[in-house]
Write a protein that holds these residues in place. Structure first.
Motif, PDB file in Angstrom:
ATOM      1  N   ARG A  78      -1.218   2.445  -9.122  1.00 19.36           N
ATOM      2  CA  ARG A  78      -0.819   1.202  -8.461  1.00 19.36           C
ATOM      3  C   ARG A  78       0.085   1.506  -7.263  1.00 19.36           C
ATOM      4  O   ARG A  78      -0.084   0.934  -6.183  1.00 19.36           O
ATOM      5  CB  ARG A  78      -0.108   0.285  -9.458  1.00 19.36           C
ATOM      6  CG  ARG A  78       0.503  -0.952  -8.871  1.00 19.36           C
ATOM      7  CD  ARG A  78      -0.522  -1.997  -8.508  1.00 19.36           C
ATOM      8  NE  ARG A  78       0.173  -3.207  -8.071  1.00 19.36           N
ATOM      9  CZ  ARG A  78      -0.224  -3.953  -7.078  1.00 19.36           C
ATOM     10  NH1 ARG A  78      -1.334  -3.657  -6.430  1.00 19.36           N
ATOM     11  NH2 ARG A  78       0.454  -5.020  -6.735  1.00 19.36           N
ATOM     12  N   ASP A  81      -2.004   2.953  -4.473  1.00 15.61           N
ATOM     13  CA  ASP A  81      -2.779   1.890  -3.820  1.00 15.61           C
ATOM     14  C   ASP A  81      -1.918   1.069  -2.863  1.00 15.61           C
ATOM     15  O   ASP A  81      -2.348   0.725  -1.757  1.00 15.61           O
ATOM     16  CB  ASP A  81      -3.418   0.969  -4.862  1.00 15.61           C
ATOM     17  CG  ASP A  81      -4.543   1.639  -5.638  1.00 15.61           C
ATOM     18  OD1 ASP A  81      -5.043   2.696  -5.177  1.00 15.61           O
ATOM     19  OD2 ASP A  81      -4.907   1.111  -6.707  1.00 15.61           O
ATOM     20  N   LEU A  82      -0.702   0.748  -3.295  1.00 15.17           N
ATOM     21  CA  LEU A  82       0.201  -0.025  -2.435  1.00 15.17           C
ATOM     22  C   LEU A  82       0.560   0.748  -1.176  1.00 15.17           C
ATOM     23  O   LEU A  82       0.598   0.188  -0.075  1.00 15.17           O
ATOM     24  CB  LEU A  82       1.475  -0.399  -3.209  1.00 15.17           C
ATOM     25  CG  LEU A  82       1.309  -1.437  -4.313  1.00 15.17           C
ATOM     26  CD1 LEU A  82       2.571  -1.526  -5.158  1.00 15.17           C
ATOM     27  CD2 LEU A  82       0.942  -2.792  -3.731  1.00 15.17           C
ATOM     28  N   HIS A  84      -1.239   3.106   0.241  1.00 11.19           N
ATOM     29  CA  HIS A  84      -2.433   3.173   1.094  1.00 11.19           C
ATOM     30  C   HIS A  84      -2.691   1.844   1.804  1.00 11.19           C
ATOM     31  O   HIS A  84      -3.319   1.835   2.871  1.00 11.19           O
ATOM     32  CB  HIS A  84      -3.655   3.575   0.268  1.00 11.19           C
ATOM     33  CG  HIS A  84      -3.567   4.986  -0.222  1.00 11.19           C
ATOM     34  ND1 HIS A  84      -4.321   5.460  -1.259  1.00 11.19           N
ATOM     35  CD2 HIS A  84      -2.791   6.034   0.166  1.00 11.19           C
ATOM     36  CE1 HIS A  84      -4.017   6.727  -1.481  1.00 11.19           C
ATOM     37  NE2 HIS A  84      -3.091   7.087  -0.633  1.00 11.19           N
ATOM     38  N   ASP A  85      -2.213   0.745   1.229  1.00 12.16           N
ATOM     39  CA  ASP A  85      -2.341  -0.568   1.870  1.00 12.16           C
ATOM     40  C   ASP A  85      -1.241  -0.821   2.898  1.00 12.16           C
ATOM     41  O   ASP A  85      -1.137  -1.921   3.445  1.00 12.16           O
ATOM     42  CB  ASP A  85      -2.316  -1.687   0.824  1.00 12.16           C
ATOM     43  CG  ASP A  85      -3.572  -1.727  -0.019  1.00 12.16           C
ATOM     44  OD1 ASP A  85      -4.589  -1.128   0.396  1.00 12.16           O
ATOM     45  OD2 ASP A  85      -3.549  -2.367  -1.094  1.00 12.16           O
ATOM     46  N   GLY A  86      -0.383   0.166   3.140  1.00 15.51           N
ATOM     47  CA  GLY A  86       0.672   0.050   4.139  1.00 15.51           C
ATOM     48  C   GLY A  86       1.956  -0.571   3.637  1.00 15.51           C
ATOM     49  O   GLY A  86       2.826  -0.929   4.433  1.00 15.51           O
ATOM     50  N   LYS A  87       2.132  -0.710   2.340  1.00 15.44           N
ATOM     51  CA  LYS A  87       3.351  -1.298   1.776  1.00 15.44           C
ATOM     52  C   LYS A  87       4.428  -0.223   1.648  1.00 15.44           C
ATOM     53  O   LYS A  87       4.142   0.953   1.399  1.00 15.44           O
ATOM     54  CB  LYS A  87       3.081  -1.910   0.400  1.00 15.44           C
ATOM     55  CG  LYS A  87       1.947  -2.908   0.374  1.00 15.44           C
ATOM     56  CD  LYS A  87       2.295  -4.140   1.157  1.00 15.44           C
ATOM     57  CE  LYS A  87       1.168  -5.161   1.002  1.00 15.44           C
ATOM     58  NZ  LYS A  87       1.267  -6.230   1.935  1.00 15.44           N
ATOM     59  N   GLU A 108       2.126  11.217  -1.613  1.00 21.34           N
ATOM     60  CA  GLU A 108       2.276   9.841  -1.118  1.00 21.34           C
ATOM     61  C   GLU A 108       3.650   9.658  -0.481  1.00 21.34           C
ATOM     62  O   GLU A 108       4.602  10.358  -0.819  1.00 21.34           O
ATOM     63  CB  GLU A 108       2.096   8.841  -2.266  1.00 21.34           C
ATOM     64  CG  GLU A 108       0.815   8.996  -3.053  1.00 21.34           C
ATOM     65  CD  GLU A 108      -0.451   8.795  -2.236  1.00 21.34           C
ATOM     66  OE1 GLU A 108      -0.387   8.101  -1.196  1.00 21.34           O
ATOM     67  OE2 GLU A 108      -1.493   9.332  -2.616  1.00 21.34           O
ATOM     68  N   ASP A 122       8.834  -3.435   0.306  1.00 18.90           N
ATOM     69  CA  ASP A 122       7.915  -4.484  -0.139  1.00 18.90           C
ATOM     70  C   ASP A 122       7.837  -4.539  -1.665  1.00 18.90           C
ATOM     71  O   ASP A 122       7.753  -5.608  -2.254  1.00 18.90           O
ATOM     72  CB  ASP A 122       6.519  -4.244   0.440  1.00 18.90           C
ATOM     73  CG  ASP A 122       6.522  -4.236   1.960  1.00 18.90           C
ATOM     74  OD1 ASP A 122       7.141  -5.141   2.547  1.00 18.90           O
ATOM     75  OD2 ASP A 122       5.919  -3.315   2.548  1.00 18.90           O
TER      76      ASP A 122
END
Length: 156
Positions: A78, A81-82, A84-87, A108, A122
């Motif tokens: 999770r 994923d966050l 990679h979504d730019g968060k 990461e 975020d």
């Protein structure tokens, strides 16, 4: 800790094998051979149980003393994923008890902090839900890191 007893176990295993070898091949010691075979069989059964059958149940198995729960892998996915979504993601656990997350997420861009919950992210993953709640973060869900130790996913 297991690694602290190696210096005692290695010589005991050597001398124990010498003793057992002498006793096992003594034809007058039938009872010793029977006990040895029975204990060997029980040891193998216990090893199979702990290694393959109930290997990830830290709540029931006392031999698993620092094992993380399967939810840690889910939580790391999770977080990845966050990111990679730019968060912007912070892992804040007082006392820095967030291992093995730094290793799992080593590739990461995740901030790890153990002194205080910081604004400007975020998402925050923390066990100090109340402290981060004062900064405007709200809890989304929890992940069990170890038995009885939960990390909360919080969003701004």
């Amino acid at each position: 800790m297991p690694w602290l007893v190696v210096h005692m176990v290695a010589p005991a295993a050597l001398f124990g094998s010498i003793f057992a070898g002498r006793e096992l091949f003594d034809e007058e010691k039938e009872a010793f051979r029977l006990v040895f075979v029975l204990l060997s069989f029980l040891t193998v059964l216990l090893a199979i149980h702990v290694s393959f059958i109930d290997f990830n149940n830290a709540a029931r198995e006392d031999l698993i003393y620092v094992q993380t729960q399967p939810a840690v892998v889910e939580m790391a996915g999770r977080i990845a994923d966050l990111v990679h979504d730019g968060k912007r993601v912070l892992v804040y656990v007082p006392g820095n008890y967030y291992w093995p997350l730094p290793w799992i997420l080593r590739h990461e861009d995740v901030a790890f902090f153990g002194d205080q919950c910081l604004p400007g992210f975020d998402y925050v993953f923390t066990n100090a839900k109340e402290e981060c709640g004062k900064l405007g973060y709200s809890a989304v869900r929890s992940y069990e890191m170890r038995v009885g130790f939960y990390i909360w996913e919080m969003v701004r």
